[in-house]
Design an enzyme around this catalytic site. Structure first.
Site, PDB file in Angstrom:
ATOM      1  N   TYR A  16      -3.438  -0.454  10.178  1.00 39.44           N
ATOM      2  CA  TYR A  16      -3.398  -1.427   8.714  1.00 39.44           C
ATOM      3  C   TYR A  16      -1.954  -0.538   7.909  1.00 39.44           C
ATOM      4  O   TYR A  16      -1.404  -1.779   7.276  1.00 39.44           O
ATOM      5  CB  TYR A  16      -4.282  -0.133   7.672  1.00 39.44           C
ATOM      6  CG  TYR A  16      -4.488  -0.458   6.258  1.00 39.44           C
ATOM      7  CD1 TYR A  16      -5.072  -1.973   5.824  1.00 39.44           C
ATOM      8  CD2 TYR A  16      -3.976   0.059   5.544  1.00 39.44           C
ATOM      9  CE1 TYR A  16      -5.404  -1.581   4.190  1.00 39.44           C
ATOM     10  CE2 TYR A  16      -4.292   0.250   4.115  1.00 39.44           C
ATOM     11  CZ  TYR A  16      -4.300  -0.665   3.515  1.00 39.44           C
ATOM     12  OH  TYR A  16      -4.514  -1.060   2.220  1.00 39.44           O
ATOM     13  N   SER A  67       0.542  -1.167  -0.169  1.00 34.90           N
ATOM     14  CA  SER A  67       0.080  -0.138  -0.095  1.00 34.90           C
ATOM     15  C   SER A  67       0.589   0.860   0.356  1.00 34.90           C
ATOM     16  O   SER A  67       2.137   1.243   0.453  1.00 34.90           O
ATOM     17  CB  SER A  67      -0.749   0.044   1.174  1.00 34.90           C
ATOM     18  OG  SER A  67      -1.837   1.292   1.030  1.00 34.90           O
TER      19      SER A  67
HETATM   20  P1  NAP Z   1     -11.622  -5.741  -1.831  1.00 32.10           P
HETATM   21  O1  NAP Z   1     -12.522  -5.246  -2.474  1.00 32.10           O
HETATM   22  O2  NAP Z   1     -12.142  -5.122   0.461  1.00 32.10           O
HETATM   23  O3  NAP Z   1     -11.028  -6.672  -1.272  1.00 32.10           O
HETATM   24  C1  NAP Z   1     -10.279  -7.613  -0.011  1.00 32.10           C
HETATM   25  C2  NAP Z   1     -10.503  -8.580  -0.167  1.00 32.10           C
HETATM   26  O4  NAP Z   1      -9.942  -9.642   0.988  1.00 32.10           O
HETATM   27  C3  NAP Z   1     -12.228  -9.371  -0.425  1.00 32.10           C
HETATM   28  O5  NAP Z   1     -11.728 -10.001  -1.818  1.00 32.10           O
HETATM   29  C4  NAP Z   1     -12.335 -10.523   0.806  1.00 32.10           C
HETATM   30  O6  NAP Z   1     -12.771 -11.170  -0.024  1.00 32.10           O
HETATM   31  C5  NAP Z   1     -11.125 -10.467   1.446  1.00 32.10           C
HETATM   32  N1  NAP Z   1     -11.101 -10.349   2.537  1.00 32.10           N
HETATM   33  C6  NAP Z   1     -10.756 -10.400   3.907  1.00 32.10           C
HETATM   34  N2  NAP Z   1     -10.664 -10.561   4.583  1.00 32.10           N
HETATM   35  C7  NAP Z   1     -10.749 -11.859   4.250  1.00 32.10           C
HETATM   36  C8  NAP Z   1     -10.359 -12.767   5.972  1.00 32.10           C
HETATM   37  N3  NAP Z   1     -10.949 -12.765   6.621  1.00 32.10           N
HETATM   38  N4  NAP Z   1     -10.624 -14.677   4.770  1.00 32.10           N
HETATM   39  C9  NAP Z   1      -9.785 -14.202   3.500  1.00 32.10           C
HETATM   40  N5  NAP Z   1     -10.439 -13.535   2.853  1.00 32.10           N
HETATM   41  C10 NAP Z   1     -10.365 -11.596   3.267  1.00 32.10           C
HETATM   42  O7  NAP Z   1     -10.745  -4.299  -1.206  1.00 32.10           O
HETATM   43  P2  NAP Z   1      -9.197  -4.437  -2.015  1.00 32.10           P
HETATM   44  O8  NAP Z   1      -9.192  -2.351  -2.474  1.00 32.10           O
HETATM   45  O9  NAP Z   1      -8.881  -5.183  -3.506  1.00 32.10           O
HETATM   46  O10 NAP Z   1      -7.956  -4.904  -1.440  1.00 32.10           O
HETATM   47  C11 NAP Z   1      -7.714  -5.456  -1.677  1.00 32.10           C
HETATM   48  C12 NAP Z   1      -5.970  -5.666  -1.393  1.00 32.10           C
HETATM   49  O11 NAP Z   1      -5.330  -4.323  -1.784  1.00 32.10           O
HETATM   50  C13 NAP Z   1      -5.855  -5.102   0.535  1.00 32.10           C
HETATM   51  O12 NAP Z   1      -4.815  -5.746   0.308  1.00 32.10           O
HETATM   52  C14 NAP Z   1      -5.684  -3.625   0.268  1.00 32.10           C
HETATM   53  O13 NAP Z   1      -4.917  -3.713   1.600  1.00 32.10           O
HETATM   54  C15 NAP Z   1      -4.967  -3.450  -0.368  1.00 32.10           C
HETATM   55  N6  NAP Z   1      -4.531  -2.242  -1.422  1.00 32.10           N
HETATM   56  C16 NAP Z   1      -5.678  -1.418  -2.090  1.00 32.10           C
HETATM   57  C17 NAP Z   1      -5.562  -0.080  -2.054  1.00 32.10           C
HETATM   58  C18 NAP Z   1      -6.963   0.381  -2.246  1.00 32.10           C
HETATM   59  O14 NAP Z   1      -7.171   1.836  -2.746  1.00 32.10           O
HETATM   60  N7  NAP Z   1      -8.248   0.003  -2.668  1.00 32.10           N
HETATM   61  C19 NAP Z   1      -4.587   0.284  -2.053  1.00 32.10           C
HETATM   62  C20 NAP Z   1      -3.732  -0.222  -1.161  1.00 32.10           C
HETATM   63  C21 NAP Z   1      -3.360  -1.589  -1.066  1.00 32.10           C
HETATM   64  P3  NAP Z   1     -14.416 -11.331   0.592  1.00 32.10           P
HETATM   65  O15 NAP Z   1     -14.611 -10.274  -0.546  1.00 32.10           O
HETATM   66  O16 NAP Z   1     -14.759 -12.849   0.361  1.00 32.10           O
HETATM   67  O17 NAP Z   1     -14.668 -11.303   1.618  1.00 32.10           O
END
Ligand code: NAP
Length: 254
Positions: free
Chosen positions: A159, A146
């Site tokens: 986080y 991130s």
């Molecule tokens: P997201 O749509 O909320 O995706 C998060 C994923 O993590 C979901 O598919 C969820 O699965 C899974 N997850 C959550 N809790 C879990 C658990 N206990 N066991 C297994 N899976 C779990 O958000 P996203 O933005 O795509 O996030 C993906 C990654 O990118 C994360 O590591 C986040 O920190 C990182 N990131 C995001 C951003 C941003 O701006 N969006 C920026 C930097 C980093 P379910 O849906 O099946 O519950």
């Protein structure tokens, strides 16, 4: 031998992608399938249809498993049968959670949940897959870091701590495993329009100030991460090790 386009191909490779149901993980899973990987979709909620349908449209292949990555002690028993069934060539540690609450009030059980999913599960999966990659002569591990692997953020101390740890673990594993032909790298997404950032996008002031700082002038989409993921999963990145690749529309450069 000179460089060839098929260095980017993942034909014949098996790739685990955690958190493949939504957002960045979904885009990366579909993207890896588009360049030939058989994708092992790891979900949490029993609902992977959207990702599965997108892969089917590409005539790609997948299998799906549901594992709660916050239950770190059960990861070994859930992942070991997968590793026994498939030679895992690529592991994308994408699943992650965020808890927004000021440090003074930050609840410890939320701190623990964020740490369990964002870093403890990443280590457990990397250790299990890494061991098997060592036995198989190589592999690729891509951790989703991130901008908060570099910056402190606001009201998200758990986080931030977890994502700094992801960047550190990426280097630590890379140092141990580069000589085993395992490249461990990370991608640091900028502000991407997913469930993770819904609260920020709904806050008009924060959203506006974020866009003003992004030289590209827009929020990122999941698809913006796919090129970096394919590169780091492929032979094209065989000499890239321990790097965190920022994909942020220019945010970190400001
Ligand atoms: P997201 O749509 O909320 O995706 C998060 C994923 O993590 C979901 O598919 C969820 O699965 C899974 N997850 C959550 N809790 C879990 C658990 N206990 N066991 C297994 N899976 C779990 O958000 P996203 O933005 O795509 O996030 C993906 C990654 O990118 C994360 O590591 C986040 O920190 C990182 N990131 C995001 C951003 C941003 O701006 N969006 C920026 C930097 C980093 P379910 O849906 O099946 O519950």
């Amino acid at each position: 031998m000179s460089f060839q386009l098929d260095y980017f191909s993942l034909k014949g490779k098996n790739a685990i992608v955690t958190g493949a149901r939504t957002g960045i993980g979904q885009a990366i899973a579909v993207g890896l399938a588009a360049v030939g990987a058989h994708v092992i979709l790891i979900g949490h909620q029993d609902n992977m249809q959207d990702t599965q349908q997108q892969i089917e449209k590409l005539k790609g292949t997948y299998d799906t498993f549901f594992i709660d990555l916050s239950d770190v002690s059960s990861i070994r028993s859930k992942i070991s049968p997968i590793i026994e069934k498939y030679q895992v060539d690529i592991l994308v540690n994408n699943a992650g959670v965020i808890h927004r609450q000021p440090a003074a009030e930050h609840e410890f059980d939320q701190w623990q949940r964020v740490m369990d999913v964002n870093i403890n599960a990443v280590f457990a999966l990397s250790q299990l897959c890494g061991k098997s990659m060592i036995d198989n002569g190589g592999g690729k591990i891509i951790n989703i870091a991130s901008l908060l692997s570099f910056q402190g953020g606001i009201n998200v101390p758990s986080y931030t701590a977890s994502k700094h740890a992801v960047a550190g673990l990426t280097k630590a594993l890379a140092n141990e495993w580069a000589s085993k032909n395992i490249q461990v790298n990370a991608i640091a997404p900028g502000y991407i329009s997913t469930n993770n950032t819904e609260a920020l996008r709904n806050d008009e002031q924060r959203s506006q100030s974020i866009i003003e700082r992004i030289p590209a002038g827009r929020w990122g989409q999941g698809d913006d991460l796919v090129g970096a993921a394919v590169f780091l999963a492929s032979k094209a990145s065989d000499y890239v090790s321990g790097h965190t690749l920022v994909v942020d529309g220019g945010w970190m450069g400001r």
